[in-house]
Design an enzyme around this catalytic site. Sequence first.
Site, mmCIF file in Angstrom:
data_model
loop_
_atom_site.group_PDB
_atom_site.id
_atom_site.type_symbol
_atom_site.label_atom_id
_atom_site.label_comp_id
_atom_site.label_asym_id
_atom_site.label_seq_id
_atom_site.Cartn_x
_atom_site.Cartn_y
_atom_site.Cartn_z
ATOM 1 N N PRO A 204 3.462 -32.258 -11.825
ATOM 2 C CA PRO A 204 3.605 -33.672 -12.219
ATOM 3 C C PRO A 204 2.834 -34.632 -11.326
ATOM 4 C CG PRO A 204 5.738 -32.555 -12.190
ATOM 5 C CD PRO A 204 4.767 -31.623 -11.553
ATOM 6 N N ASN A 205 2.372 -35.723 -11.936
ATOM 7 C CA ASN A 205 1.666 -36.767 -11.218
ATOM 8 C C ASN A 205 1.933 -38.107 -11.892
ATOM 9 O OD1 ASN A 205 -1.002 -38.424 -10.439
ATOM 10 N ND2 ASN A 205 -0.673 -36.804 -8.937
ATOM 11 N N GLU B 225 -9.270 -41.200 -0.792
ATOM 12 C CA GLU B 225 -8.227 -40.174 -0.911
ATOM 13 C C GLU B 225 -8.716 -39.188 -1.972
ATOM 14 O OE1 GLU B 225 -3.438 -40.024 -1.661
ATOM 15 O OE2 GLU B 225 -4.718 -41.101 -3.058
ATOM 16 N N GLU C 142 0.726 -37.180 1.827
ATOM 17 C CA GLU C 142 1.921 -37.736 1.200
ATOM 18 C C GLU C 142 2.687 -36.698 0.384
ATOM 19 O OE1 GLU C 142 0.555 -40.938 -1.215
ATOM 20 O OE2 GLU C 142 -0.578 -39.670 -2.589
ATOM 21 N N GLU D 43 -4.864 -34.779 -7.647
ATOM 22 C CA GLU D 43 -3.777 -34.521 -6.702
ATOM 23 C C GLU D 43 -2.989 -33.266 -7.084
ATOM 24 O OE1 GLU D 43 -1.799 -38.297 -6.600
ATOM 25 O OE2 GLU D 43 -3.256 -39.125 -5.203
ATOM 26 N N HIS E 259 -4.468 -53.173 -0.858
ATOM 27 C CA HIS E 259 -4.521 -53.685 -2.222
ATOM 28 C C HIS E 259 -4.111 -52.577 -3.176
ATOM 29 C CE1 HIS E 259 -7.810 -56.893 -1.166
ATOM 30 N NE2 HIS E 259 -6.602 -57.250 -0.757
ATOM 31 N N GLU E 260 -2.858 -52.520 -3.566
ATOM 32 C CA GLU E 260 -2.455 -51.620 -4.644
ATOM 33 C C GLU E 260 -2.656 -52.356 -5.959
ATOM 34 O OE1 GLU E 260 -1.925 -49.064 -7.060
ATOM 35 O OE2 GLU E 260 -1.522 -48.268 -5.049
ATOM 36 N N HIS F 212 -8.030 -45.196 -2.697
ATOM 37 C CA HIS F 212 -7.131 -44.101 -3.057
ATOM 38 C C HIS F 212 -6.984 -44.038 -4.576
ATOM 39 C CE1 HIS F 212 -5.013 -42.963 0.878
ATOM 40 N NE2 HIS F 212 -6.122 -43.605 1.182
#
Length: 703
Positions: A192-193, A502, A508, A171, A414-415, A483
């Site tokens: 940052p991530n 993703e 986002e 990302e 589902h996270e 994702h």
Amino acid sequence: MKYTIALIGIWFLSLSGWAQELSSPDGYFEMKFQLLPDGTPSYQLDYKGQTIIKTSKLGLELKEEKKSLLDNFKILDTETSTYNETWKPVWGEEAEITNHYNELLVKLQQEETESLLNIRFRLFDDGLGFRYEFPQQKNLTYFVIKEERTEFAMNGDHTAFWIPGDYDTQEYDYMETKLSEIRSHMKEAITPNASQQTFSDTGVQTSLMMKTDDGIYINLHEAALVDYSTMHLNLDDDTMTFQSWLTPDANGDKGYIQAPAHSPWRTIIVSDDARDILNSKLTLNLNEPSKIEDTSWIKPMKYVGVWWEMITGKSTWNYTDEFPSVKLGETDFENAKPNGKHAANTAHVKEYIDFAAENGFDGVLVEGWNVGWEDWFGKSKDDVFDFVTPYPDFDVEEIENYANSKGVQMIMHHETSSSVRNYERHMDTAYQFMNKYNYPAVKSGYVGDILPRGEYHYGQWLVNHYLYALKKAADYHIMVNAHEAVRPTGLSRTWPNLIGNESARGTEYQAFGGSKPNHVTVLPFTRLIGGPMDYTPGIFEMDISKLNPDNKSHLNATIANQLALYVTMYSPLQMAADLPENYRRFPDAFQFIKDVAVDWDKTEYLEAEPGDYITVARQAKGTNNWFVGNVNGVTPRTTNIKLDFLEKGKKYIATIYADAKDAHYKTNPQAYKITTKTVTSKSNLKLYSAPGGGFAISIIEKK
């Protein structure tokens, strides 16, 4: 399906030892294999008489140094063959795909250890794929990879579109620099991530896109990543040579292998036309055919969802602010005080269902419906979600009955919070729950550092987990949109229920400070080489502060650009990501999102230049209707489009959604104009694209 196979033994003696040559079916590519004087395997790749990959070493360094598969090899045998087939994907950019290549298999044996190693090369009309194969043998059965030593020696200081090599995330915004400048720009590139682990000042990720000074486009990636660690590339900027760099596990090891086995394919796609890179099916062709016999339940979808309002901070995933920590089965949510901002409540979700039904969308995604969001992130918490227990304000049965009455399907979320062991413990129950309430697809997430601790998102252990989840989902006839998982490598051919990923910097981030306005002109050349992306396009309100006054982010795109993404960012799973009220403000522009297809019979890449622009035309599955999309970088430009892809003798109604003359991603992003005209295959269209803009066209056959 049509195919031919021919076996021919070809080899000749060169000054440096036994050597083999392999040509592509059209003769434009030539690959040369030879053993160097010390017995090190090597290859070279030429395109139209020009060397693309200079002599590059092959091999693997093993944890037991004496058994390393690096040098001292001799050739036992070689085999060549030709293969040509046509196959039909379950969904995709084309109704049929040609898989035509010439193959060379080199069988090697190490002099001292007598270990066997095969290297298989497949040369297509669009590039090369090769992999290591470890036959069944007594001398090399169980072994641990310390590092794979595959080289890609560049023939110049090319321009590269790259993101930092990272074991945990893709990302990042893409950088555009010379190869020699990667080191000096690395600190700038690392932003940052939620979870990240870079490894080198010159380490980058695949798919890596490059362009030479004389206009040759080169793409490096991998295909069919199964039971192996994800490959990054580490550049020696003195020699301009990339070497493979595998993702380690918690012990620092790069892979555990049990023979017989093989590595993923290492891929090199090359052309003097950027459109050929986008049109390449090499990655898919290097994957195995579908392992799912009955694919009737796998259906492309267009959906809306309770998501963007949480991303922007307008609403929350969590139900209450009372609990600093949550324990599943123990925390009393029934008597907790709601925070008043929880979006996943029955009444609000029904509003989204109504909107989907009114506008012809297939599904509604709801995030934050299940207990545990109060302390889900950053706690290194193993038992974080159970994926079946709803908050008190979310009535699962009422929602499902209401959606069913409206002809809309619900999409599960589902996270996992990257607690992978927890997800696997609950997976069967979670999928059974989905079957009970008729959820056909799941969006899974892997935000944060991986549990078990020390593992990385792109290591062998996690690669195996993602495939395990996919296979398990297939058992329950469930489609998966993962994702934060490993970037795709064409496995959607083998497991077509992998309907989306993703695994890159998506929309986002436009609510987290923004992405570069040309980001979407690079992603099709990089991330999408391995498979479709759930980019979540379609944002019409660019000023995020209008949703959340505390969020000062601004979308770096125009409305016309957002419409075009439904064509340029291919995916069989497409989301209209903005809030319904924003679509109601611009109903004429929203019409394109309602009309555009998600599955295609034919694709024509009309023009392309990484970082600058992409224009694509696609024919909707089972129709004579076409949709065109153009996304533009930071330089305004005018495009002349020939509609010669239309059927001759037919008339069509073209509805053109274009940037207004004063449109600009920063100062005037909502300025667009819509025109309608009759067109034929002889028509040309001259259209303007603003900075960060583009255009979208629906071309409907006139009855």
